[in-house]
Design an enzyme around this catalytic site. Structure first.
Site, short mmCIF file in Angstrom:
data_model
loop_
_atom_site.label_atom_id
_atom_site.label_comp_id
_atom_site.label_asym_id
_atom_site.label_seq_id
_atom_site.Cartn_x
_atom_site.Cartn_y
_atom_site.Cartn_z
N PHE A 3 13.99 -5.65 7.97
CA PHE A 3 15.29 -4.98 8.01
C PHE A 3 16.19 -5.75 8.97
O PHE A 3 15.74 -6.21 10.01
CB PHE A 3 15.13 -3.52 8.49
CG PHE A 3 14.67 -2.61 7.38
CD1 PHE A 3 13.36 -2.70 6.90
CD2 PHE A 3 15.53 -1.68 6.80
CE1 PHE A 3 12.93 -1.89 5.86
CE2 PHE A 3 15.11 -0.86 5.76
CZ PHE A 3 13.81 -0.97 5.30
N LYS A 22 19.34 -13.30 5.44
CA LYS A 22 18.59 -14.09 4.45
C LYS A 22 17.60 -15.03 5.15
O LYS A 22 16.51 -15.32 4.62
CB LYS A 22 19.56 -14.87 3.55
CG LYS A 22 18.84 -15.54 2.41
CD LYS A 22 19.67 -15.74 1.18
CE LYS A 22 18.72 -16.25 0.08
NZ LYS A 22 19.31 -16.46 -1.17
N HIS A 49 3.07 32.91 -22.89
CA HIS A 49 2.18 32.08 -22.07
C HIS A 49 1.88 30.70 -22.66
O HIS A 49 1.29 29.87 -21.99
CB HIS A 49 0.89 32.85 -21.74
CG HIS A 49 -0.01 33.08 -22.91
ND1 HIS A 49 0.06 34.21 -23.71
CD2 HIS A 49 -1.02 32.34 -23.41
CE1 HIS A 49 -0.85 34.14 -24.64
NE2 HIS A 49 -1.54 33.01 -24.49
N LYS A 105 10.65 -15.49 9.10
CA LYS A 105 9.58 -14.52 9.38
C LYS A 105 8.68 -14.35 8.15
O LYS A 105 7.85 -13.45 8.11
CB LYS A 105 10.17 -13.17 9.81
CG LYS A 105 11.07 -13.28 11.05
CD LYS A 105 11.30 -11.96 11.74
CE LYS A 105 12.33 -12.13 12.87
NZ LYS A 105 12.46 -10.96 13.72
N LYS A 143 8.92 6.19 40.42
CA LYS A 143 10.37 6.11 40.22
C LYS A 143 10.97 5.23 41.31
O LYS A 143 10.83 5.53 42.50
CB LYS A 143 10.96 7.53 40.29
CG LYS A 143 12.43 7.55 40.00
CD LYS A 143 13.02 8.94 40.20
CE LYS A 143 14.53 8.88 40.01
NZ LYS A 143 15.23 9.87 40.79
N CYS A 200 -2.69 40.29 7.81
CA CYS A 200 -3.67 41.36 7.96
C CYS A 200 -4.03 41.60 9.43
O CYS A 200 -4.77 42.52 9.74
CB CYS A 200 -4.92 41.03 7.15
SG CYS A 200 -5.68 39.49 7.68
N ASP A 233 13.64 -6.99 21.64
CA ASP A 233 13.31 -8.42 21.73
C ASP A 233 12.88 -8.79 23.15
O ASP A 233 12.20 -9.79 23.35
CB ASP A 233 14.52 -9.26 21.33
CG ASP A 233 14.85 -9.10 19.85
OD1 ASP A 233 13.90 -9.11 19.05
OD2 ASP A 233 16.04 -8.93 19.51
N1 CTP Z 1 11.17 -7.55 14.50
C1 CTP Z 1 9.85 -7.58 14.87
N2 CTP Z 1 9.50 -7.85 16.15
C2 CTP Z 1 10.44 -8.12 17.08
C3 CTP Z 1 11.80 -8.10 16.71
C4 CTP Z 1 12.14 -7.81 15.41
O1 CTP Z 1 8.98 -7.34 14.03
N3 CTP Z 1 10.07 -8.37 18.33
C5 CTP Z 1 11.51 -7.26 13.10
C6 CTP Z 1 12.38 -6.01 12.92
O2 CTP Z 1 11.59 -4.84 12.77
C7 CTP Z 1 13.16 -6.34 11.66
C8 CTP Z 1 13.31 -7.84 11.70
O3 CTP Z 1 12.29 -8.31 12.60
O4 CTP Z 1 12.45 -6.00 10.49
C9 CTP Z 1 14.66 -8.31 12.17
O5 CTP Z 1 14.89 -7.84 13.48
P1 CTP Z 1 16.22 -8.15 14.28
O6 CTP Z 1 16.05 -7.64 15.68
O7 CTP Z 1 17.39 -7.67 13.51
O8 CTP Z 1 16.30 -9.68 14.22
P2 CTP Z 1 15.77 -10.80 15.14
O9 CTP Z 1 15.16 -11.81 14.24
O10 CTP Z 1 14.88 -10.26 16.21
O11 CTP Z 1 17.14 -11.42 15.73
P3 CTP Z 1 18.30 -10.82 16.67
O12 CTP Z 1 17.72 -9.64 17.41
O13 CTP Z 1 18.66 -11.93 17.54
O14 CTP Z 1 19.39 -10.42 15.72
#
Ligand code: CTP
Length: 430
Positions: free
Chosen positions: A351, A365, A76, A371, A317, A159, A307
């Site tokens: 992302f 980049k 132990h 943003k 519908k 139980c 977008d």
């Molecule tokens: N994003 C966000 N709000 C939006 C669109 C995108 O916050 N309306 C964020 C996504 O979550 C991601 C980043 O911005 O982290 C890049 O998104 P993406 O759609 O790849 O790029 P955009 O700048 O919107 O350009 P595109 O769609 O023309 O590639």
């Protein structure tokens, strides 16, 4: 999820509850993750499951009253010294009350009393036993002494009663134990918001516009953050069945809902960013965790936010007969969530999934400027079949550095992303 616990040694304590058989599943989960597992059993536990079962599952001799030996490490004192974490699952009301009072009248209690590293307890007992005032007082006392209690569940008990007292699911106990092992001072108690999945934009009440994002990267990231000790809020359009239940999940559908929840979660995170005392019982060798710390929250924006959204979604519908052979749907741009968030004391990671081999990297980049993000996870997709896979390939970009994280499982990549993201706090403050 393929979580690895290689080089970790776990001590599993089993007491005399009907749910002792579930400890076999738990031992198996630890072994499958690559951990070395040792087991100690009370004499009552041996009436439910044999030591041989655990020996076969773990390939290690089991510590029982009869097997204790002072000519080996099967005793132990030494067994605890070999292990990084001790988890009692199931722990009966009797064992819980005894631990809280320092009793050591069986081999398992002696091992607990001698143990100095992180200890977790997963109770299992009849509702009246678990909710008895003495047991509740004991659980409260143990929690105050930094022993993690993995709460029991309410369901039909063996139980025959229905109520609280069933052992937590083996997977939950596995995650809680892994969290104690992988806890990281940087992420511990830090507020982190993760978004995931593709948003769904309503055309009418049965149709929507969306994208192929599976939400798996966000789920893996949320799991990795939880395992590192963060307080995670996951805002997602997709399911989250396999992730630890302690992660706070918010289900949403549209870009508009996502924005509302992200803004609200950031406000909450910034409010609780104030001094947070450390809760976890950590190894004595860790830095001083008793101090209160102030940690900047993070936002990982892994969601594929639409977008554009239909300008005037219809009620009910829409009938084909009323549309004709073509349907032109007017769309309007959604708010860019990431761009709209300007809180200085928030670290933002964007992302970027791209299909353009030539311009993909520079597009990714450009998020740093456009943003105002601190880091970007860039992923070059071959085609739409790349969505929903279990692995991924990421390049982590900051204003000063580009780090190839390579191709790996989404969970493994998540840990690498977290490692790189740690550098962002420093960059963010200078
Ligand atoms: N994003 C966000 N709000 C939006 C669109 C995108 O916050 N309306 C964020 C996504 O979550 C991601 C980043 O911005 O982290 C890049 O998104 P993406 O759609 O790849 O790029 P955009 O700048 O919107 O350009 P595109 O769609 O023309 O590639």
């Amino acid at each position: 999820m393929q979580l690895t616990l290689k080089n970790k040694t776990i001590l599993l304590g089993v007491t005399g509850s009907i749910s002792a058989y579930k400890a076999c599943d738990l031992a198996r989960l630890f072994v499958k993750a690559g951990a070395c597992v040792h087991v100690v059993m009370t004499p009552s536990a041996e009436r439910f499951v044999s030591a041989l079962t655990f020996e076969a599952l773990t390939r290690n001799a089991v510590l029982t009253e009869a097997s204790e030996s002072w000519s080996s490490t099967l005793n132990h004192i030494d067994i605890g010294k070999m292990c990084d974490v001790f988890v009692l699952a199931p722990a009966t009301a009797n064992t819980i009350n005894k631990i809280a009072n320092g009793f050591a009248d069986n081999i398992l209690l002696q091992t607990v009393l001698a143990y100095t590293k992180p200890l977790l307890i997963a109770p299992s007992a009849n509702t009246h036993m678990i909710e008895d005032a003495t047991t509740l007082k004991a659980l409260n006392y143990l929690e105050k002494h930094h022993i993690e209690i993995i709460g029991s569940q309410s369901k039909l008990l063996a139980c025959g009663d229905v109520g609280n007292g069933a052992l937590a699911e083996p997977l939950e106990i596995f995650y809680a134990t892994a969290r104690a092992l992988l806890n990281d001072d940087f992420w511990n108690n830090r507020e982190v918001i993760v978004t995931g999945g593709g948003t769904r934009e309503k055309i009418d009440e049965v149709r929507y516009v969306s994208n192929f994002s599976s939400g798996k990267m966000a789920n893996s990231l949320a799991t990795a953050l939880y395992l590192k000790g963060a307080d995670v809020t996951l805002i997602t359009t997709k399911g989250h069945a396999e992730i630890p239940s302690k992660i706070c999940t918010i289900d949403i559908a549209s870009a508009k809902e996502m924005k509302e929840k992200v803004v609200k979660s950031i406000t909450n995170a910034l409010e609780s960013e104030t001094l947070v005392p450390n809760k976890t019982r950590l190894k004595p060798s860790f830095p001083n965790h008793k101090q209160e710390t102030s940690k900047k929250p993070f936002l990982f924006m892994a969601a594929a936010v639409a977008d554009f959204t239909p300008k005037s979604p219809k009620q009910g519908k829409t009938k084909k007969i009323n549309i004709g052979s073509k349907w032109n749907i007017e769309m309007k741009q959604t708010d860019d969530i990431l761009k709209s968030i300007s809180e200085l004391s928030l670290i933002k990671v964007g992302f970027k999934a791209e299909m353009d081999k030539v311009n993909g990297f520079s597009n990714a980049k450009s998020l740093i400027e456009n943003k105002n993000v601190d880091g970007v996870c860039y992923n070059l997709l071959a085609d739409s079949s790349a969505f929903g896979t279990l692995d991924n390939s990421i390049v982590f970009i900051t204003k000063d550095e580009t780090v190839e994280l390579g191709r790996a499982s989404k969970l493994e990549l998540s840990f690498k992303i977290l490692k790189e993201s740690q550098k962002l706090e420093h960059n963010n403050t200078i």
